[in-house]
Design an enzyme around this catalytic site. Structure first.
Site, PDB file in Angstrom:
ATOM      1  N   ARG A  66      16.030  11.399   7.345  1.00  0.00           N
ATOM      2  CA  ARG A  66      15.528  10.963   8.267  1.00  0.00           C
ATOM      3  C   ARG A  66      13.934  11.798   7.486  1.00  0.00           C
ATOM      4  NH1 ARG A  66      16.271  13.120  14.177  1.00  0.00           N
ATOM      5  NH2 ARG A  66      13.757  11.879  15.439  1.00  0.00           N
ATOM      6  N   SER A  98      19.701  -5.868  35.555  1.00  0.00           N
ATOM      7  CA  SER A  98      20.457  -6.211  36.441  1.00  0.00           C
ATOM      8  C   SER A  98      19.834  -7.793  37.834  1.00  0.00           C
ATOM      9  CB  SER A  98      20.579  -5.198  37.399  1.00  0.00           C
ATOM     10  OG  SER A  98      20.853  -4.575  36.640  1.00  0.00           O
ATOM     11  N   SER A 149      -0.240  12.161  33.796  1.00  0.00           N
ATOM     12  CA  SER A 149      -0.328  10.822  34.024  1.00  0.00           C
ATOM     13  C   SER A 149       1.302  10.229  34.535  1.00  0.00           C
ATOM     14  CB  SER A 149      -0.661   9.931  33.174  1.00  0.00           C
ATOM     15  OG  SER A 149      -0.878   8.725  33.560  1.00  0.00           O
ATOM     16  N   SER A 150       1.924  10.832  34.249  1.00  0.00           N
ATOM     17  CA  SER A 150       3.361   9.807  34.267  1.00  0.00           C
ATOM     18  C   SER A 150       3.698  10.966  36.055  1.00  0.00           C
ATOM     19  CB  SER A 150       4.002  10.263  33.330  1.00  0.00           C
ATOM     20  OG  SER A 150       3.980  11.099  32.996  1.00  0.00           O
ATOM     21  N   ASP A 176       0.561  -2.530  48.985  1.00  0.00           N
ATOM     22  CA  ASP A 176       0.450  -2.311  48.164  1.00  0.00           C
ATOM     23  C   ASP A 176       1.134  -0.574  47.353  1.00  0.00           C
ATOM     24  OD1 ASP A 176      -1.025  -0.754  45.638  1.00  0.00           O
ATOM     25  OD2 ASP A 176      -2.900  -2.162  46.755  1.00  0.00           O
ATOM     26  N   GLU A 195      14.188  13.067  28.844  1.00  0.00           N
ATOM     27  CA  GLU A 195      13.656  11.393  28.854  1.00  0.00           C
ATOM     28  C   GLU A 195      14.092  10.410  28.247  1.00  0.00           C
ATOM     29  OE1 GLU A 195       9.909  11.611  28.371  1.00  0.00           O
ATOM     30  OE2 GLU A 195       9.714   9.845  27.311  1.00  0.00           O
ATOM     31  N   HIS A 210      16.173  14.797  26.589  1.00  0.00           N
ATOM     32  CA  HIS A 210      17.447  14.372  26.715  1.00  0.00           C
ATOM     33  C   HIS A 210      17.140  13.070  27.820  1.00  0.00           C
ATOM     34  CE1 HIS A 210      20.690  12.408  26.346  1.00  0.00           C
ATOM     35  NE2 HIS A 210      21.150  12.133  27.658  1.00  0.00           N
ATOM     36  N   HIS A 223      23.541  18.501  22.982  1.00  0.00           N
ATOM     37  CA  HIS A 223      23.909  17.711  21.978  1.00  0.00           C
ATOM     38  C   HIS A 223      22.201  17.058  20.712  1.00  0.00           C
ATOM     39  CE1 HIS A 223      22.984  14.156  24.685  1.00  0.00           C
ATOM     40  NE2 HIS A 223      21.848  13.992  23.776  1.00  0.00           N
ATOM     41  N   HIS A 224      21.805  17.557  20.638  1.00  0.00           N
ATOM     42  CA  HIS A 224      20.687  17.230  19.660  1.00  0.00           C
ATOM     43  C   HIS A 224      20.579  18.733  19.202  1.00  0.00           C
ATOM     44  CE1 HIS A 224      19.279  13.516  21.939  1.00  0.00           C
ATOM     45  NE2 HIS A 224      19.127  14.250  22.751  1.00  0.00           N
ATOM     46  N   TRP A 276       8.452  13.670  15.834  1.00  0.00           N
ATOM     47  CA  TRP A 276       7.830  13.245  17.805  1.00  0.00           C
ATOM     48  C   TRP A 276       8.352  14.762  18.524  1.00  0.00           C
ATOM     49  CZ3 TRP A 276       9.985  12.523  22.014  1.00  0.00           C
ATOM     50  CH2 TRP A 276      12.039  12.652  22.661  1.00  0.00           C
ATOM     51  N   LYS A 321      28.224  -0.224  33.567  1.00  0.00           N
ATOM     52  CA  LYS A 321      27.226  -0.643  34.134  1.00  0.00           C
ATOM     53  C   LYS A 321      27.329  -2.106  32.698  1.00  0.00           C
ATOM     54  CE  LYS A 321      22.975   1.856  35.632  1.00  0.00           C
ATOM     55  NZ  LYS A 321      23.051   0.868  36.781  1.00  0.00           N
ATOM     56  N   HIS A 351       4.394   7.602  15.027  1.00  0.00           N
ATOM     57  CA  HIS A 351       4.589   6.028  15.514  1.00  0.00           C
ATOM     58  C   HIS A 351       5.686   6.968  16.563  1.00  0.00           C
ATOM     59  CE1 HIS A 351       7.954   2.787  15.971  1.00  0.00           C
ATOM     60  NE2 HIS A 351       8.750   4.534  15.706  1.00  0.00           N
ATOM     61  N   TYR A 381      16.584   8.782  28.415  1.00  0.00           N
ATOM     62  CA  TYR A 381      17.106   7.877  30.612  1.00  0.00           C
ATOM     63  C   TYR A 381      15.671   7.435  31.030  1.00  0.00           C
ATOM     64  CZ  TYR A 381      21.646   8.374  28.892  1.00  0.00           C
ATOM     65  OH  TYR A 381      22.581   8.011  28.163  1.00  0.00           O
ATOM     66  N   THR A 428      27.191   4.103  32.428  1.00  0.00           N
ATOM     67  CA  THR A 428      27.073   3.462  31.218  1.00  0.00           C
ATOM     68  C   THR A 428      28.363   2.337  31.007  1.00  0.00           C
ATOM     69  OG1 THR A 428      25.575   5.361  30.164  1.00  0.00           O
ATOM     70  CG2 THR A 428      25.762   3.276  28.860  1.00  0.00           C
TER      71      THR A 428
HETATM   72  C1  HEM Z   1      25.926   6.415  25.504  1.00  0.00           C
HETATM   73  C2  HEM Z   1      24.532   6.915  25.695  1.00  0.00           C
HETATM   74  C3  HEM Z   1      24.025   8.372  24.949  1.00  0.00           C
HETATM   75  C4  HEM Z   1      24.860   8.976  23.384  1.00  0.00           C
HETATM   76  C5  HEM Z   1      26.167   9.564  24.187  1.00  0.00           C
HETATM   77  C6  HEM Z   1      23.940   9.832  22.851  1.00  0.00           C
HETATM   78  C7  HEM Z   1      24.028  11.273  22.043  1.00  0.00           C
HETATM   79  C8  HEM Z   1      22.759  11.125  20.935  1.00  0.00           C
HETATM   80  C9  HEM Z   1      23.374  12.227  20.151  1.00  0.00           C
HETATM   81  C10 HEM Z   1      24.673  12.945  20.204  1.00  0.00           C
HETATM   82  C11 HEM Z   1      21.936  12.762  19.563  1.00  0.00           C
HETATM   83  C12 HEM Z   1      21.809  13.870  18.961  1.00  0.00           C
HETATM   84  C13 HEM Z   1      21.799  13.031  17.237  1.00  0.00           C
HETATM   85  C14 HEM Z   1      21.298  13.972  15.903  1.00  0.00           C
HETATM   86  O1  HEM Z   1      20.214  14.457  16.470  1.00  0.00           O
HETATM   87  O2  HEM Z   1      22.146  14.296  15.715  1.00  0.00           O
HETATM   88  C15 HEM Z   1      21.257  11.523  19.779  1.00  0.00           C
HETATM   89  C16 HEM Z   1      19.906  11.093  19.785  1.00  0.00           C
HETATM   90  C17 HEM Z   1      18.907  10.100  20.293  1.00  0.00           C
HETATM   91  N1  HEM Z   1      19.040  10.067  21.251  1.00  0.00           N
HETATM   92 FE1  HEM Z   1      20.827   9.219  21.830  1.00  0.00          FE
HETATM   93  N2  HEM Z   1      22.780   9.297  23.108  1.00  0.00           N
HETATM   94  C18 HEM Z   1      22.677   8.231  24.084  1.00  0.00           C
HETATM   95  C19 HEM Z   1      21.909   7.034  24.683  1.00  0.00           C
HETATM   96  C20 HEM Z   1      20.443   7.204  24.075  1.00  0.00           C
HETATM   97  C21 HEM Z   1      19.506   6.771  24.765  1.00  0.00           C
HETATM   98  C22 HEM Z   1      20.199   5.074  26.501  1.00  0.00           C
HETATM   99  C23 HEM Z   1      18.401   6.395  24.216  1.00  0.00           C
HETATM  100  C24 HEM Z   1      17.055   5.544  24.742  1.00  0.00           C
HETATM  101  C25 HEM Z   1      16.793   4.676  25.398  1.00  0.00           C
HETATM  102  C26 HEM Z   1      18.608   7.724  23.375  1.00  0.00           C
HETATM  103  C27 HEM Z   1      17.689   8.248  22.566  1.00  0.00           C
HETATM  104  C28 HEM Z   1      18.075   9.205  21.484  1.00  0.00           C
HETATM  105  C29 HEM Z   1      16.719   9.285  20.494  1.00  0.00           C
HETATM  106  C30 HEM Z   1      14.912   8.636  20.777  1.00  0.00           C
HETATM  107  C31 HEM Z   1      17.686  10.369  19.956  1.00  0.00           C
HETATM  108  C32 HEM Z   1      16.580  11.075  18.440  1.00  0.00           C
HETATM  109  C33 HEM Z   1      15.382  11.908  19.018  1.00  0.00           C
HETATM  110  C34 HEM Z   1      15.281  12.703  17.572  1.00  0.00           C
HETATM  111  O3  HEM Z   1      15.553  14.106  16.872  1.00  0.00           O
HETATM  112  O4  HEM Z   1      14.221  12.411  17.429  1.00  0.00           O
HETATM  113  N3  HEM Z   1      20.409   7.677  23.593  1.00  0.00           N
HETATM  114  N4  HEM Z   1      22.048  11.076  21.310  1.00  0.00           N
HETATM  115 CU   LIG Z   2      20.328  13.077  23.769  1.00  0.00          CU
END
Ligand code: HEM
Ligand SMILES: [Cu+2]
Lengths: 544, 182
Positions: A457, A275, A176-177, A112, A262, A260, A309-310, A148, A338, A83, A264, A335
């Site tokens: 999770r 916008s 591709s990307s 084009d 990614e 990370h 931060h992950h 994932w 915006k 998923h 964005y 952010t």
């Molecule tokens: C203010 C902006 C953001 C902050 C401060 C932030 C912060 C964080 C932090 C600290 C984690 C890790 C949490 C953990 O695993 O314990 C996380 C996970 C994640 N964030 Fe964000 N994030 C932000 C914006 C975004 C945006 C814009 C996206 C995607 C469009 C996003 C997608 C994700 C994803 C996919 C994960 C989880 C990845 C995984 O463990 O599978 N985040 N974020």
């Molecule tokens: Cu991140």
């Protein structure tokens, strides 16, 4: 430039003196036309959205009640993994590439994409890649089941046999990307119509230019990451194996260095699209265009220095925790710029709420909620509690569903009249919006609570005390999922007929794409538009 | 067509960037190792220590020992004592015992790690079975020494630290050489 243009003669409109598309299936296999390829990307992405969505339905069905009911844990793990992979790489990213294909040339007055044949190739790699990825589900030992984020050594030493095919699929979609990104960047930098300076570009073009650079910078790192896995599995190296002197934590650094930026990559183009859409329906120019450009650029830059931060809980030193904590919080500043700009654009505007605007307004509000939960997660000591719980799941679904996906829906409704020459059914569009809105909030909001209360999770079973919230989540998820079939119906209905669309069906809309007839002829801007006249035209109140 | 040439040049540059970033992904490996070494992070300890230190009789540090088998490793493996109290600067020895209960010769590699990780840079091993691989014949049992010095500069707030070994079965990677005939 108005509704009187007969769509049947649109192909012979002011800019077009080429032949139309070839006939039959080969048109799609061999096409180098940016609109054809954009269409294919969008359909492919939608197919993947439904496939990844069905897997989410399996997950939510299993989580409807505590205990194991429907699937075995092994299969549950494959569902969560696939998923995530399909939604990230198959649904969201190709949708944005599809939108870029359709809109970037039309927005900058180019005939084009810069590299049309490579464009064809980069699309056709995707079905190959995802065919391979999905086929692993039917292999002995099953498909990828390691999440994932495919952390080693779970994805190397303990992986099912099919992991090699998974690696190869990632290589293909990465190529591709990368090619797609090179194409978009080359188009934007080299094919702009005379007079279309960088700071006149619509924000969708700007955000895609920056996204393109992000892709070019981090997709190769992902490719390197899976290559190291491949070598560990088959060639006896030990990049990630402690037994041979490697380090599993290294995997997480390499992965999140890609991962990370990614996230964005998955949101910046949506920033660009809303916008354009919010000013159109607020009938006011975008507030703070220049600050939007700089905010996007700083988000992109900062996204490279926050990856750990992950990894707050893997045991990085205190100074590291502090650095990554503050750097992450810093991202909230651009952010926030915006979000305030979008709000100021709406402020005192003459707003109407057609479907694209509904999705955009919901985008602003709900994405902000996702940003707030992100800030909570960024607090390193608090993250020790939140990490790997449903709170993280709630966070990233709030930024991805009403963020990336709503941005894509808003774009689709906004530009469908341009693509098909017909207006979509506004009543059904609004129904789609409200069902999606209610469904996704029901599905994901309770996850904040169960996450804070400690529900982990990626586990198919849970404690009785989480039962009620999970049932609500599942009901919301089924509602959201079913509603997307309505979207399919709306799009098909719009392609087959409907009120003919004017060249510029939204009176507040700005941009070159509205100067060509609807549907957009097969070839547009074979001769570059004259920006000077267009601008004079724009200030003329009688226009449209 | 100057435009074509321009595009080709741009694409070429972008491709160079792609290749460079692919390389950067791999460069992260040595960068990571260097960073871990330099800052003593992640519990990684350095190779054999050559220095000599005068012991600090004023201060005492508890050193705890942990032995873990990686998944699928069947040897019995453990330290002779769970814990010793040492003076920083003093050289201390601990014996770990390993036993191969199978009917096959096997090779093993022990990987050390020190917690808290900020203490890792102050934990010196002058001699360690983890510097080499161990080959055990069926039913064989060995005593393996580790000799270490806790640095006198160990931060004052660290009063006890843990030396943990994980034992990996690497028979597949490094098959034991056939035993010489007696
Ligand atoms: C203010 C902006 C953001 C902050 C401060 C932030 C912060 C964080 C932090 C600290 C984690 C890790 C949490 C953990 O695993 O314990 C996380 C996970 C994640 N964030 Fe964000 N994030 C932000 C914006 C975004 C945006 C814009 C996206 C995607 C469009 C996003 C997608 C994700 C994803 C996919 C994960 C989880 C990845 C995984 O463990 O599978 N985040 N974020
Ligand atoms: Cu991140």
């Amino acid at each position: 430039m108005s509704a009187v243009i007969d769509p049947h003669h649109a192909g012979h409109g002011l800019t077009d003196h080429h032949h139309g598309p070839a006939k039959g299936l080969m048109r799609w296999v061999l096409t180098t036309n940016h609109k054809d390829i954009g269409t294919m990307y969008l359909w492919f992405s939608f197919a993947m959205f439904l496939l990844g969505g069905s897997m989410a339905m399996v997950i939510r069905a299993e989580l409807f009640q505590p205990g194991l009911q429907i699937v075995q844990p092994e299969f549950f793990n494959q569902m969560t993994t696939m998923h995530g992979l399909i939604m990230v790489f198959g649904a969201v990213m190709p949708a944005f590439v599809g939108l870029a294909n359709w809109m970037v040339p039309m927005m900058i007055g180019a005939p084009d994409m810069a590299l049309p044949r490579m464009n064809n190739f980069s699309f056709w790699l995707l079905p190959a890649s995802f065919g391979l990825l999905v086929s692993t589900l039917f292999m002995e030992g099953g498909g990828p089941n390691f999440g994932w984020t495919f952390y080693a050594p779970l994805s190397t030493t303990y992986a099912p046999e099919s992991v090699t095919f998974f690696i190869f699929a990632i290589h293909l979609l990465g190529i591709s990307s990368i090619m797609g990104a090179i194409n978009v960047v080359a188009t934007i930098l080299n094919l702009r119509a005379p007079g279309m300076t960088l700071m006149k570009m619509p924000l969708f073009v700007w955000t895609w230019l920056i996204t393109g650079f992000l892709l070019i910078a981090v997709m190769p790192v992902l490719a390197g990451c899976v290559t190291m896995m491949l070598m560990d599995i088959h060639f006896g190296t030990s990049f990630f194996s402690a037994a041979g002197g490697g380090d599993p934590v290294l995997f997480q650094h390499v992965f999140w260095f890609f991962g990370h930026p990614e996230v964005y990559i998955m949101i910046l183009p949506a920033f660009g699209a809303v916008s354009s859409i919010i000013p159109a329906f607020a009938r006011k120019p975008l507030f703070g265009y220049t600050s939007m450009v700089y905010a996007t650029a700083s988000i992109a830059f900062l996204s490279f220095i926050v990856w750990a931060h992950h990894m707050f809980t893997v045991g990085i030193p205190l100074t590291g925790e502090l650095f990554f904590m503050y750097a992450t919080m810093l991202i909230a500043v651009p952010t926030g710029v915006k979000v305030f700009n979008w709000a100021s654009t709406m402020w005192q505007g003459s707003m109407t709420f057609e479907t694209p605007m509904l999705f955009s307004v919901a985008f602003v509000i709900l994405f902000t909620i996702g940003g707030f939960s992100g800030l909570m997660l960024a607090i390193a000591p608090a993250d020790f509690q939140y990490h790997d719980t449903y709170f993280v799941v709630a966070h990233f679904h709030y930024v991805l569903v009403p963020g990336a996906i709503f941005g894509i829906f808003a774009s689709a409704y906004y530009w469908l009249p341009k693509w098909t020459g017909h207006m979509y059914d506004e009543t059904l569009g609004k129904l789609h919006f409200w069902m999606s809105f209610v469904g996704m909030n029901l599905a994901f909001f309770p996850m904040h609570f169960v996450g804070l209360a400690g529900m982990p999770r990626r586990i198919p079973d849970y404690n009785m005390m989480f039962a009620n919230f999970n049932m609500v989540s599942s009901i919301g998820a089924f509602m959201f999922g079913a509603t997307q079939l309505l979207f399919l119906f709306i799009v098909i209905k719009c392609i087959r007929g409907g009120t003919p669309a004017a060249a510029k069906p939204w009176d507040g809309a700005e941009g070159l794409e509205w100067t060509v007839p609807s549907p957009a002829p097969y070839h547009t801007f074979s001769t570059p538009p004259d920006m000077a006249t267009l601008e004079a035209h724009r200030t003329d109140p009688r226009h449209d | 067509m100057t435009e074509d040439r321009q595009t080709r040049r741009l694409v070429l540059r972008l491709c160079v960037l792609v290749v460079a970033m692919f390389g950067f992904g791999f460069a992260l490996v040595p960068i990571y190792d260097v960073m871990c070494q330099a800052f003593g992070i992640n519990g990684k300890t350095a190779g054999a220590y050559q220095g000599d230190q005068v012991q600090d009789a004023e201060r005492q540090v508890r050193v705890q020992f942990l032995a873990t088998n990686a998944a699928d490793m069947v040897w019995t493996f453990g330290p002779q004592a769970d814990e010793v109290t040492v003076h920083p600067g003093a050289s201390t020895q601990m014996i770990f015992v390993a036993y191969n209960p199978t009917d096959k010769p096997m090779t093993a590699q022990a990987i050390p790690s020190v917690a808290p990780s900020k203490a890792a840079a102050y934990f010196h091993k002058t001699e360690c079975f983890c510097f080499t691989q161990q080959v055990l014949q069926p039913g064989e049992r060995i005593e393996m020494p580790v000799r270490f010095i806790v640095d006198r500069d160990l931060p004052a707030d660290v009063r006890h630290l843990t030396l943990a070994y994980t034992l990996f079965d690497i028979t597949a990677r490094k098959p034991p050489v056939a035993q010489a005939t007696p």
